[in-house]
Design a protein around this motif. Structure first.
Motif, mmCIF file in Angstrom:
data_model
loop_
_atom_site.group_PDB
_atom_site.id
_atom_site.type_symbol
_atom_site.label_atom_id
_atom_site.label_comp_id
_atom_site.label_asym_id
_atom_site.label_seq_id
_atom_site.Cartn_x
_atom_site.Cartn_y
_atom_site.Cartn_z
ATOM 1 N N ASN A 19 57.476 7.827 70.700
ATOM 2 C CA ASN A 19 57.853 8.000 69.298
ATOM 3 C C ASN A 19 58.630 6.752 68.880
ATOM 4 O OD1 ASN A 19 60.475 8.373 70.330
ATOM 5 N ND2 ASN A 19 60.938 10.067 68.952
ATOM 6 N N TYR A 20 59.119 6.764 67.645
ATOM 7 C CA TYR A 20 59.975 5.668 67.185
ATOM 8 C C TYR A 20 61.367 5.891 67.747
ATOM 9 C CZ TYR A 20 56.542 3.721 64.030
ATOM 10 O OH TYR A 20 55.423 3.106 63.516
ATOM 11 N N MET A 21 61.844 4.945 68.550
ATOM 12 C CA MET A 21 63.190 5.012 69.109
ATOM 13 C C MET A 21 64.220 4.786 68.016
ATOM 14 S SD MET A 21 64.656 2.621 72.140
ATOM 15 C CE MET A 21 66.197 2.976 72.948
ATOM 16 N N VAL A 22 63.852 3.966 67.036
ATOM 17 C CA VAL A 22 64.717 3.620 65.906
ATOM 18 C C VAL A 22 63.868 3.670 64.648
ATOM 19 C CG1 VAL A 22 65.955 1.701 64.818
ATOM 20 C CG2 VAL A 22 66.243 2.115 67.269
ATOM 21 N N LEU A 23 64.432 4.232 63.579
ATOM 22 C CA LEU A 23 63.770 4.217 62.274
ATOM 23 C C LEU A 23 64.590 3.371 61.307
ATOM 24 C CD1 LEU A 23 62.835 7.991 61.921
ATOM 25 C CD2 LEU A 23 61.260 6.089 62.293
ATOM 26 N N PHE A 24 63.911 2.545 60.518
ATOM 27 C CA PHE A 24 64.591 1.722 59.517
ATOM 28 C C PHE A 24 64.803 2.529 58.241
ATOM 29 C CE2 PHE A 24 62.090 -1.943 61.599
ATOM 30 C CZ PHE A 24 63.072 -2.128 62.560
ATOM 31 N N ASP A 28 72.062 8.105 58.556
ATOM 32 C CA ASP A 28 72.355 9.152 59.524
ATOM 33 C C ASP A 28 73.552 9.972 59.047
ATOM 34 O OD1 ASP A 28 74.690 7.742 60.152
ATOM 35 O OD2 ASP A 28 73.977 7.064 62.094
ATOM 36 N N LEU A 29 74.064 10.836 59.902
ATOM 37 C CA LEU A 29 75.168 11.728 59.532
ATOM 38 C C LEU A 29 76.420 10.988 59.087
ATOM 39 C CD1 LEU A 29 74.909 14.433 62.310
ATOM 40 C CD2 LEU A 29 74.363 14.685 59.894
ATOM 41 N N ALA A 143 71.270 12.484 65.089
ATOM 42 C CA ALA A 143 72.108 12.195 63.925
ATOM 43 C C ALA A 143 71.273 11.727 62.741
ATOM 44 C CB ALA A 143 73.151 11.133 64.279
ATOM 45 N N GLU A 144 70.112 11.175 63.008
ATOM 46 C CA GLU A 144 69.203 10.675 61.960
ATOM 47 C C GLU A 144 68.214 11.799 61.638
ATOM 48 O OE1 GLU A 144 67.049 9.777 59.671
ATOM 49 O OE2 GLU A 144 67.398 7.645 59.771
ATOM 50 N N PRO A 145 68.314 12.403 60.447
ATOM 51 C CA PRO A 145 67.478 13.563 60.110
ATOM 52 C C PRO A 145 65.980 13.337 60.262
ATOM 53 C CG PRO A 145 69.148 13.224 58.434
ATOM 54 C CD PRO A 145 69.226 12.049 59.376
ATOM 55 N N ARG A 146 65.497 12.112 60.052
ATOM 56 C CA ARG A 146 64.064 11.859 60.180
ATOM 57 C C ARG A 146 63.595 11.900 61.628
ATOM 58 N NH1 ARG A 146 63.312 6.368 57.588
ATOM 59 N NH2 ARG A 146 65.253 6.089 58.706
ATOM 60 N N MET A 147 64.528 11.936 62.580
ATOM 61 C CA MET A 147 64.170 12.051 63.990
ATOM 62 C C MET A 147 63.888 13.505 64.366
ATOM 63 S SD MET A 147 64.172 9.183 65.599
ATOM 64 C CE MET A 147 64.865 7.562 65.759
ATOM 65 N N PRO A 164 71.446 17.724 58.434
ATOM 66 C CA PRO A 164 72.266 16.514 58.438
ATOM 67 C C PRO A 164 72.231 15.773 57.104
ATOM 68 C CG PRO A 164 71.101 16.706 60.493
ATOM 69 C CD PRO A 164 70.582 17.807 59.599
ATOM 70 N N ALA A 165 71.080 15.708 56.454
ATOM 71 C CA ALA A 165 70.980 15.009 55.164
ATOM 72 C C ALA A 165 71.851 15.693 54.116
ATOM 73 C CB ALA A 165 69.538 14.957 54.691
ATOM 74 N N ASP A 166 71.932 17.040 54.164
ATOM 75 C CA ASP A 166 72.785 17.776 53.229
ATOM 76 C C ASP A 166 74.245 17.398 53.437
ATOM 77 O OD1 ASP A 166 70.501 19.088 52.341
ATOM 78 O OD2 ASP A 166 70.835 20.826 53.636
ATOM 79 N N ALA A 167 74.644 17.298 54.702
ATOM 80 C CA ALA A 167 76.035 16.940 54.999
ATOM 81 C C ALA A 167 76.347 15.538 54.509
ATOM 82 C CB ALA A 167 76.291 17.047 56.515
#
Length: 173
Positions: A19-24, A28-29, A143-147, A164-167
């Protein structure tokens, strides 16, 4: 479109997942985010070995999975950077005592990941300038909601839990 781990191949000893280890982009939270300009190079990436652990070595369910419980490695030779982020494959040890449980969760699309840096530098805007990659951690709650997988998001919503995105959005209001 989720970024949950997907099985690439497996044999008696290894489970290869990607998968993507990192997303641009995306925050994150804590309101931080990676960009294509973020510098990820480290002694670990130069050596080609980044260890993979579970939940950053912090075991919330007392399964005994600690910081030194290594599930496998990121195959850094497979790393490719595109407009979305850094895509990698990981080679996980199927003989690890926890892999039988984790493999079921991976197959169900419930496992994402969270990278760990040896050191990092960020701007006041939250843009991460340097993130010296050290480890990768398999997790059900990145911590990154898209993950997160759609299954985890659906389960959180059905339980009335905040995403997390709501927070992040509430903290920015």
């Amino acid at each position: 479109d989720t970024n949950a781990l997907k099985t690439v191949s497996k044999n008696e000893n290894e489970l290869r997942v990607s998968n993507y280890m990192v997303l641009f982009g995306g925050k994150d939270l804590t309101g931080e985010h990676f960009t294509p300009q973020t510098d990820f190079e480290s002694d670990y990436t130069k050596s080609g070995v980044l260890y993979v652990d579970w939940e950053h070595g912090i075991d919330p369910d007392s399964l005994g999975v600690g910081k030194d419980s290594i599930l496998g490695t990121v195959d850094w030779k497979t790393a490719r950077i595109d407009e979305r982020g850094i895509f990698v494959e990981r080679v996980l040890n199927r003989r690890n005592q926890y892999m039988q449980y984790l493999e079921e969760l991976i197959d169900a699309g419930l496992i994402g990941n969270s990278s760990e840096a040896a050191e990092y530098e960020k701007e006041k805007t939250g843009e991460i300038k340097t993130w010296r990659l050290k480890r990768d951690s398999l997790t059900v709650m990145p911590a990154e909601p898209r993950m997160m997988s759609a299954n985890v998001i659906t389960a959180m919503k059905s339980l009335g839990l905040k995403l997390p995105a709501d927070a992040v959005n509430e903290s920015n209001d």
